[in-house]
Enzyme design. Structure first.
Site, mmCIF file in Angstrom:
data_model
loop_
_atom_site.group_PDB
_atom_site.id
_atom_site.type_symbol
_atom_site.label_atom_id
_atom_site.label_comp_id
_atom_site.label_asym_id
_atom_site.label_seq_id
_atom_site.Cartn_x
_atom_site.Cartn_y
_atom_site.Cartn_z
ATOM 1 N N LEU A 1 36.268 -17.109 9.481
ATOM 2 C CA LEU A 1 37.072 -16.342 10.430
ATOM 3 C C LEU A 1 37.010 -14.862 10.054
ATOM 4 O O LEU A 1 36.993 -14.516 8.883
ATOM 5 C CB LEU A 1 38.526 -16.826 10.403
ATOM 6 N N CYS B 1 34.505 -7.759 13.199
ATOM 7 C CA CYS B 1 35.541 -6.847 12.713
ATOM 8 C C CYS B 1 35.648 -6.893 11.189
ATOM 9 O O CYS B 1 35.594 -5.874 10.519
ATOM 10 C CB CYS B 1 36.867 -7.242 13.366
ATOM 11 N N GLY C 1 28.512 8.392 19.217
ATOM 12 C CA GLY C 1 29.760 7.672 19.496
ATOM 13 C C GLY C 1 30.513 7.453 18.190
ATOM 14 O O GLY C 1 30.141 7.983 17.148
ATOM 15 N N GLU D 1 22.236 13.054 19.748
ATOM 16 C CA GLU D 1 22.981 12.441 20.867
ATOM 17 C C GLU D 1 22.313 12.873 22.173
ATOM 18 O O GLU D 1 22.032 14.050 22.378
ATOM 19 C CB GLU D 1 24.451 12.882 20.801
ATOM 20 N N ALA E 1 22.876 3.709 16.396
ATOM 21 C CA ALA E 1 24.265 3.376 16.767
ATOM 22 C C ALA E 1 24.452 3.791 18.221
ATOM 23 O O ALA E 1 25.141 4.766 18.521
ATOM 24 C CB ALA E 1 25.237 4.107 15.843
ATOM 25 N N ALA F 1 39.030 -4.352 18.386
ATOM 26 C CA ALA F 1 39.606 -5.549 17.781
ATOM 27 C C ALA F 1 41.033 -5.821 18.270
ATOM 28 O O ALA F 1 41.401 -6.971 18.522
ATOM 29 C CB ALA F 1 39.587 -5.404 16.268
ATOM 30 N N HIS G 1 61.331 14.826 8.253
ATOM 31 C CA HIS G 1 60.710 16.112 7.915
ATOM 32 C C HIS G 1 60.384 16.145 6.433
ATOM 33 O O HIS G 1 61.195 15.680 5.626
ATOM 34 C CB HIS G 1 61.681 17.258 8.239
HETATM 35 C C1 LIG Z 1 30.788 -0.492 12.581
HETATM 36 C C2 LIG Z 1 31.904 -0.957 13.478
HETATM 37 C C3 LIG Z 1 33.176 -0.453 13.314
HETATM 38 C C4 LIG Z 1 34.212 -0.877 14.117
HETATM 39 N N1 LIG Z 1 35.440 -0.343 13.924
HETATM 40 C C5 LIG Z 1 36.466 -0.742 14.688
HETATM 41 C C6 LIG Z 1 37.770 -0.236 14.475
HETATM 42 O O1 LIG Z 1 37.987 0.576 13.578
HETATM 43 N N2 LIG Z 1 38.769 -0.682 15.275
HETATM 44 C C7 LIG Z 1 38.555 -1.583 16.276
HETATM 45 O O2 LIG Z 1 39.495 -1.944 16.973
HETATM 46 N N3 LIG Z 1 37.326 -2.092 16.500
HETATM 47 C C8 LIG Z 1 36.285 -1.700 15.730
HETATM 48 N N4 LIG Z 1 35.055 -2.251 15.928
HETATM 49 C C9 LIG Z 1 34.881 -3.219 17.024
HETATM 50 C C10 LIG Z 1 35.382 -4.609 16.605
HETATM 51 O O3 LIG Z 1 34.645 -5.045 15.477
HETATM 52 C C11 LIG Z 1 35.230 -5.574 17.760
HETATM 53 O O4 LIG Z 1 35.876 -5.063 18.892
HETATM 54 C C12 LIG Z 1 35.847 -6.933 17.426
HETATM 55 O O5 LIG Z 1 35.249 -7.490 16.283
HETATM 56 C C13 LIG Z 1 35.686 -7.879 18.609
HETATM 57 O O6 LIG Z 1 36.252 -9.102 18.299
HETATM 58 P P1 LIG Z 1 35.771 -10.437 19.024
HETATM 59 O O7 LIG Z 1 36.707 -11.502 18.553
HETATM 60 O O8 LIG Z 1 35.616 -10.224 20.466
HETATM 61 O O9 LIG Z 1 34.301 -10.750 18.474
HETATM 62 P P2 LIG Z 1 33.566 -10.616 17.096
HETATM 63 O O10 LIG Z 1 34.386 -9.977 16.065
HETATM 64 O O11 LIG Z 1 32.230 -10.038 17.415
HETATM 65 O O12 LIG Z 1 33.393 -12.137 16.638
HETATM 66 C C14 LIG Z 1 32.576 -13.014 17.331
HETATM 67 C C15 LIG Z 1 32.247 -14.198 16.431
HETATM 68 O O13 LIG Z 1 31.600 -15.186 17.227
HETATM 69 C C16 LIG Z 1 30.513 -15.738 16.506
HETATM 70 N N5 LIG Z 1 29.586 -16.298 17.495
HETATM 71 C C17 LIG Z 1 28.849 -15.625 18.432
HETATM 72 N N6 LIG Z 1 28.170 -16.518 19.198
HETATM 73 C C18 LIG Z 1 28.491 -17.749 18.752
HETATM 74 C C19 LIG Z 1 28.140 -19.081 19.143
HETATM 75 N N7 LIG Z 1 27.323 -19.325 20.162
HETATM 76 N N8 LIG Z 1 28.663 -20.106 18.448
HETATM 77 C C20 LIG Z 1 29.503 -19.907 17.414
HETATM 78 N N9 LIG Z 1 29.888 -18.680 17.007
HETATM 79 C C21 LIG Z 1 29.389 -17.624 17.673
HETATM 80 C C22 LIG Z 1 29.977 -14.555 15.713
HETATM 81 O O14 LIG Z 1 29.217 -15.006 14.618
HETATM 82 C C23 LIG Z 1 31.284 -13.863 15.298
HETATM 83 O O15 LIG Z 1 31.761 -14.393 14.091
HETATM 84 C C24 LIG Z 1 33.984 -1.857 15.124
HETATM 85 C C25 LIG Z 1 32.707 -2.396 15.282
HETATM 86 C C26 LIG Z 1 31.679 -1.962 14.473
HETATM 87 C C27 LIG Z 1 30.315 -2.553 14.658
#
Ligand SMILES: Cc1cc2nc3c(=O)[nH]c(=O)nc-3n(C[C@H](O)[C@H](O)[C@H](O)COP(=O)(O)OP(=O)(O)OC[C@H]3O[C@@H](n4cnc5c(N)ncnc54)[C@H](O)[C@@H]3O)c2cc1C
Length: 460
Positions: free
Chosen positions: A44, A48, A187, A208, A269, A320, A444
């Protein structure tokens, strides 16, 4: 019977164990629904925890410490040149930060009797899926929640495969500190990681395609960040396209507009795209839009009555905290509660130095909609707390309805903006008035006073 023929029946099968998936699964379990999570990595946390928010913020903390140490010279404290050891840094990030949180999530799952099945889920029909991989099995469900998230987009037209070419996931591993790093994309991910590598000692060039960093974000908020990046990056090339990448003995040669330059590593990126393919969704009635996002309503329901979806796979903003809120809403909707994703704001933070954070209406959106707003700005040069931190470069901005004084939008740039925006989100979400912010006693000296001070300017 082979393992793959085993069919189990559950109330809810959650596909993907990221913040959307685990929030949904935990809430389903709390509401008495038998729930399994199928995750490709059998863990889990998702993008993120393992390749996004958490490791990037851990590295940005390292960058902030280096920045503070450098700034301390201003008031007579010199720590000398930092010596950075990558092995302990990686170990701290992966074990003490990410590993600890991952163990915490696994323990919460056990406590709520949410089982995590390892493997890739593929829908076979509207009420069933198979799991491919380590723990092959078939699962029949009353409801499934697609929470498969997103992955980095490749650079269009570039086919180069090279160890020197990194996406954000690879960059977070900090394979080394390249002398010359090219960051493609202005970005939030490019800027955050660009600042990490610049702090560690790389000479960073950022390119960019559009004419500004953080496209779409209020320019007043972006400006202080641009100024800092201009000081810490070797160069920022706006309105510039990468015309090609070629591996050469001395590095990757990149075409940047009309020029060519060589880099030890290149970080791409340029955005993220949803994981909606290879999921067997065509065996269901789920509809996927042009950009690959699963179409849902405000409760997370897809066009298939048995399949729901949350998180990045459902569209922007891919954040997230949006995924987590959606997860809880959808779990409650499945359990028959009257929940809906009816939030007014999804706040956003760019965790750079300075941090940039905003929520609700922006000036540009107000202008585009022809909506009259009053704008209040409070420069941090007048904040006592900012002065004590040696950081006068911040700004707090409020957008208020001129008719009734209601706070419609908040923007903040400066250190700690990511924490301060919570007050803004609370104000906009709950239709507070500028007067409410002005009349609330803020401690403050704190940076939170800047919200009160900005609001006060509207009452004069
Ligand atoms: C470098 C970086 C920095 C970030 N910083 C921030 C931040 O500071 N704050 C913020 O809010 N967001 C941030 N994000 C974005 C954030 O990570 C995502 O918005 C968030 O993780 C989305 O959550 P989710 O549950 O939709 O999917 P995810 O976290 O992408 O999880 C999806 C899961 O599904 C699994 N999966 C996919 N397909 C299958 C399948 N067919 N069968 C089984 N499992 C599968 C994957 O392996 C993964 O574990 C960042 C992203 C990146 C790349």
């Amino acid at each position: 019977m082979v393992m793959g023929d085993l069919v189990r029946e559950v109330d809810v099968a959650v596909v993907g164990g990221g913040p959307g998936g685990y929030s949904a699964a935990f809430r389903c379990a709390e509401l008495g629904l038998e729930t399994v999570v199928i995750d490709a990595g059998k863990r889990l946390g998702g993008a993120c925890l393992f390749e996004g928010c958490i490791p990037s913020k851990a590295l940005l903390h390292v960058a902030a410490v280096l920045g503070e140490a450098e700034r301390a010279k201003e008031f007579g404290v010199d720590f000398g040149e930092p010596r950075i050891s990558l092995d302990p840094l990686r170990k701290w990030k992966s074990e003490r930060v990410v590993g600890k949180l991952a163990r915490g999530l696994a323990s919460v799952a056990r406590g709520k009797s949410v089982e995590v099945v390892g493997g890739r889920a593929v829908f076979e029909e509207t009420r069933g899926l198979r799991v491919e991989g380590d723990e092959p099995q078939k699962i029949r469900f009353k409801h499934a929640i697609v929470a498969t998230g997103s992955r980095p987009s490749p650079l269009p037209g570039v086919t180069l495969t090279s160890e020197r070419l990194m996406d954000s996931t690879a960059a977070l591993e900090v394979p080394d500190v390249p002398a010359r790093l090219l960051v493609i994309g202005g970005g939030y991910i490019g800027l955050e990681l660009g600042q990490v590598y610049a702090a560690l000692g790389s000479e960073v060039t950022l390119v960019e395609m559009l004419d500004g960093l953080l496209p779409g974000v209020d320019r007043d908020l972006v400006q202080p960040l641009v100024r800092r990046c201009e000081r810490t990056f070797k160069s920022i090339r706006l309105s510039t396209r990468v015309t090609g990448l070629r591996e050469r003995p001395g590095g990757i040669e990149a075409g940047l507009g009309d020029e060519v330059a060589t880099f030890d590593r290149v970080l791409v990126a340029v955005g993220r795209r949803p994981n909606s393919e290879a999921l067997g969704l065509d065996a269901t009635r789920v509809r996927v839009g042009d950009r690959g996002f699963v179409e849902i309503d405000a409760r997370g329901r897809t066009a298939d009555p048995h399949v729901w979806a949350v998180g990045d796979v459902t569209g922007e903003p891919m954040l997230a905290h949006r995924a987590m809120r959606q997860g809880k809403v959808t779990a409650e909707a499945i359990a028959g509660k009257p929940s809906a994703f009816d939030n007014v704001v999804v706040p956003a933070v760019v965790f750079t130095d300075p941090e940039v954070a905003w929520c609700g209406l922006t000036e540009r959106q107000a202008e585009a909609a022809g909506r009259a707003v009053k704008v209040a700005k409070f420069q941090w040069a007048a904040s006592g707390r900012a002065a004590t931190l040696g950081r006068a470069d911040g700004l707090t901005k409020l957008l208020v309805d001129p008719e009734n004084g209601r706070v419609l939008g908040v923007g903040i740039v400066g250190p700690g903006a990511g924490e301060l925006i919570a007050e803004g989100a609370l104000a906009v979400e709950n239709a507070l008035l500028a007067e409410d912010l002005a009349l609330t006693i803020h401690t403050h000296p704190t940076l939170s006073e800047t919200l009160m001070e900005a609001a006060e300017t509207l009452l004069q």
